[in-house]
Design a protein around this motif. Structure first.
Motif, PDB file in Angstrom:
ATOM      1  N   THR A 133       0.962  -1.268  -0.012  1.00  0.00           N
ATOM      2  CA  THR A 133       0.110   0.112  -0.073  1.00  0.00           C
ATOM      3  C   THR A 133       0.939   1.198   0.069  1.00  0.00           C
ATOM      4  N   SER A 134       2.108   1.115  -0.078  1.00  0.00           N
ATOM      5  CA  SER A 134       2.935   2.039  -0.067  1.00  0.00           C
ATOM      6  C   SER A 134       3.519   2.777  -1.248  1.00  0.00           C
ATOM      7  N   GLY A 135       3.446   1.917  -2.339  1.00  0.00           N
ATOM      8  CA  GLY A 135       4.072   2.425  -3.632  1.00  0.00           C
ATOM      9  C   GLY A 135       3.008   3.209  -4.339  1.00  0.00           C
ATOM     10  N   SER A 136       3.252   3.010  -5.693  1.00  0.00           N
ATOM     11  CA  SER A 136       2.638   3.863  -6.647  1.00  0.00           C
ATOM     12  C   SER A 136       1.406   2.951  -7.469  1.00  0.00           C
ATOM     13  N   GLY A 137       1.113   1.827  -6.611  1.00  0.00           N
ATOM     14  CA  GLY A 137       0.139   0.690  -7.260  1.00  0.00           C
ATOM     15  C   GLY A 137      -1.256   1.296  -6.888  1.00  0.00           C
ATOM     16  N   PRO A 138      -2.126   0.540  -7.304  1.00  0.00           N
ATOM     17  CA  PRO A 138      -3.502   0.700  -7.154  1.00  0.00           C
ATOM     18  C   PRO A 138      -4.004   0.633  -5.956  1.00  0.00           C
ATOM     19  N   VAL A 139      -3.531   0.066  -4.891  1.00  0.00           N
ATOM     20  CA  VAL A 139      -3.996   0.142  -3.517  1.00  0.00           C
ATOM     21  C   VAL A 139      -2.981   0.781  -2.672  1.00  0.00           C
ATOM     22  N   ARG A 140      -3.722   1.823  -1.962  1.00  0.00           N
ATOM     23  CA  ARG A 140      -2.796   2.760  -1.192  1.00  0.00           C
ATOM     24  C   ARG A 140      -3.658   3.213   0.128  1.00  0.00           C
ATOM     25  N   VAL A 141      -2.909   3.447   1.280  1.00  0.00           N
ATOM     26  CA  VAL A 141      -3.412   3.823   2.243  1.00  0.00           C
ATOM     27  C   VAL A 141      -2.780   5.218   2.805  1.00  0.00           C
ATOM     28  N   ASN A 142      -3.704   6.263   2.917  1.00  0.00           N
ATOM     29  CA  ASN A 142      -3.307   7.658   3.300  1.00  0.00           C
ATOM     30  C   ASN A 142      -1.997   7.981   2.365  1.00  0.00           C
ATOM     31  N   ARG A 143      -2.058   8.018   1.197  1.00  0.00           N
ATOM     32  CA  ARG A 143      -0.855   8.363   0.383  1.00  0.00           C
ATOM     33  C   ARG A 143      -1.248   9.698  -0.464  1.00  0.00           C
ATOM     34  N   ARG A 144      -0.321  10.509  -0.743  1.00  0.00           N
ATOM     35  CA  ARG A 144      -0.797  11.424  -1.650  1.00  0.00           C
ATOM     36  C   ARG A 144      -1.064  11.268  -2.953  1.00  0.00           C
ATOM     37  N   GLU A 145      -2.135  11.780  -3.207  1.00  0.00           N
ATOM     38  CA  GLU A 145      -2.533  11.857  -4.881  1.00  0.00           C
ATOM     39  C   GLU A 145      -2.668  13.051  -5.380  1.00  0.00           C
ATOM     40  N   ASN A 146      -1.358  13.239  -6.345  1.00  0.00           N
ATOM     41  CA  ASN A 146      -1.287  14.533  -6.986  1.00  0.00           C
ATOM     42  C   ASN A 146      -2.492  15.001  -7.771  1.00  0.00           C
ATOM     43  N   ILE A 147      -2.538  16.218  -7.804  1.00  0.00           N
ATOM     44  CA  ILE A 147      -3.330  17.136  -8.743  1.00  0.00           C
ATOM     45  C   ILE A 147      -2.350  18.047  -9.612  1.00  0.00           C
ATOM     46  N   SER A 148      -2.175  17.605 -10.720  1.00  0.00           N
ATOM     47  CA  SER A 148      -1.244  18.412 -11.697  1.00  0.00           C
ATOM     48  C   SER A 148      -1.658  19.100 -12.573  1.00  0.00           C
ATOM     49  N   SER A 149      -2.979  19.164 -12.775  1.00  0.00           N
ATOM     50  CA  SER A 149      -3.445  20.043 -13.815  1.00  0.00           C
ATOM     51  C   SER A 149      -3.641  21.395 -13.325  1.00  0.00           C
TER      52      SER A 149
ATOM     53  N   ASN B 297      -1.463  25.169 -12.226  1.00  0.00           N
ATOM     54  CA  ASN B 297      -0.329  25.540 -12.506  1.00  0.00           C
ATOM     55  C   ASN B 297       0.809  25.065 -11.496  1.00  0.00           C
ATOM     56  N   GLU B 298       0.526  24.702 -10.248  1.00  0.00           N
ATOM     57  CA  GLU B 298       1.640  24.081  -9.378  1.00  0.00           C
ATOM     58  C   GLU B 298       0.803  22.794  -8.908  1.00  0.00           C
ATOM     59  N   THR B 299       1.751  21.628  -8.805  1.00  0.00           N
ATOM     60  CA  THR B 299       1.209  20.468  -8.410  1.00  0.00           C
ATOM     61  C   THR B 299       0.569  20.569  -6.925  1.00  0.00           C
ATOM     62  N   THR B 300      -0.321  20.038  -6.562  1.00  0.00           N
ATOM     63  CA  THR B 300      -0.911  20.330  -5.201  1.00  0.00           C
ATOM     64  C   THR B 300      -1.305  18.536  -4.996  1.00  0.00           C
ATOM     65  N   TYR B 301      -2.151  18.115  -4.028  1.00  0.00           N
ATOM     66  CA  TYR B 301      -2.514  16.975  -3.558  1.00  0.00           C
ATOM     67  C   TYR B 301      -3.544  16.882  -2.963  1.00  0.00           C
ATOM     68  N   ARG B 302      -4.314  15.732  -2.732  1.00  0.00           N
ATOM     69  CA  ARG B 302      -5.386  15.251  -1.729  1.00  0.00           C
ATOM     70  C   ARG B 302      -4.779  13.924  -1.045  1.00  0.00           C
ATOM     71  N   ARG B 303      -5.245  13.572  -0.079  1.00  0.00           N
ATOM     72  CA  ARG B 303      -4.930  12.229   0.517  1.00  0.00           C
ATOM     73  C   ARG B 303      -6.199  11.822   1.230  1.00  0.00           C
ATOM     74  N   PRO B 304      -6.589  10.803   0.338  1.00  0.00           N
ATOM     75  CA  PRO B 304      -7.911   9.923   0.594  1.00  0.00           C
ATOM     76  C   PRO B 304      -7.274   9.030   1.782  1.00  0.00           C
ATOM     77  N   ASP B 305      -8.218   8.586   2.591  1.00  0.00           N
ATOM     78  CA  ASP B 305      -7.814   7.471   3.675  1.00  0.00           C
ATOM     79  C   ASP B 305      -7.311   6.238   2.902  1.00  0.00           C
ATOM     80  N   ALA B 306      -7.790   5.914   1.876  1.00  0.00           N
ATOM     81  CA  ALA B 306      -7.445   4.817   1.065  1.00  0.00           C
ATOM     82  C   ALA B 306      -7.964   4.723  -0.254  1.00  0.00           C
ATOM     83  N   ARG B 307      -7.266   3.765  -1.185  1.00  0.00           N
ATOM     84  CA  ARG B 307      -7.744   4.092  -2.457  1.00  0.00           C
ATOM     85  C   ARG B 307      -7.497   2.597  -2.957  1.00  0.00           C
TER      86      ARG B 307
END
Length: 164
Positions: free
Chosen positions: A80-96, A98-108
């Protein structure tokens, strides 16, 4: 047993749907349990609120649910720690933007984001809109609230353009 089966299906077939269902079931049970434990800790003075008891309870529930979910995935050999499809409390970038921001869902799990919360959220909630803006472009956000809160305790918010 069902969670184990879902992990096997993920490994063998690459199908995340059973894992999405089992993640929801597991997180709901953990949120319910952590809610009871958190209330007991607050009453006993073991959890100190910064702003309010509600904030302290919410933070306690989030930590407990994430920890238990990571352990569950780890016990089943799911990273759950890498860039795979299953993640827990990891940064999910918003690169659309001007500058990259992120959200952090509890899980994905693949294209589904899970958010454990005490408050009801809608598509108008900035956090939920932010989840839909992330680069992984979730199709749904599953809101999971402790059942003890009554009413609409868990529900799915669908990506707006999918409703058409």
């Amino acid at each position: 047993m069902r969670f184990q089966r879902a992990a096997v299906i993920l490994r063998i077939k690459g199908d995340t749907k059973p894992l999405q269902v089992e993640t929801f079931r597991f997180v709901q049970l953990q949120a319910d349990s952590a809610y009871e434990q958190g209330l007991a800790h607050i009453r006993a003075g073991r959890v100190k609120p910064r702003l309010s008891d509600s904030e302290a309870l919410g933070n306690y529930i989030d930590r407990q649910v994430r920890t238990r979910l990571r352990e569950q995935y780890s016990n089943l050999g799911i990273d759950t720690s890498g860039s795979g499809p299953v993640r827990v409390n990891r940064r999910e970038n918003i690169s659309s933007e001007n500058e990259t921001t992120y959200r952090r869902p509890d899980a994905r799990v693949d294209k589904i984001a899970f958010d454990v919360t005490l408050t009801e959220k809608t598509l108008k909630t900035a956090q939920i809109r932010g989840f839909f803006d992330t680069d992984f472009r979730p199709s749904h956000v599953v809101i999971i609230r402790p059942r003890q809160l009554g009413g609409r305790y868990s529900y799915i918010i669908t990506r707006p353009e999918m409703n058409r």
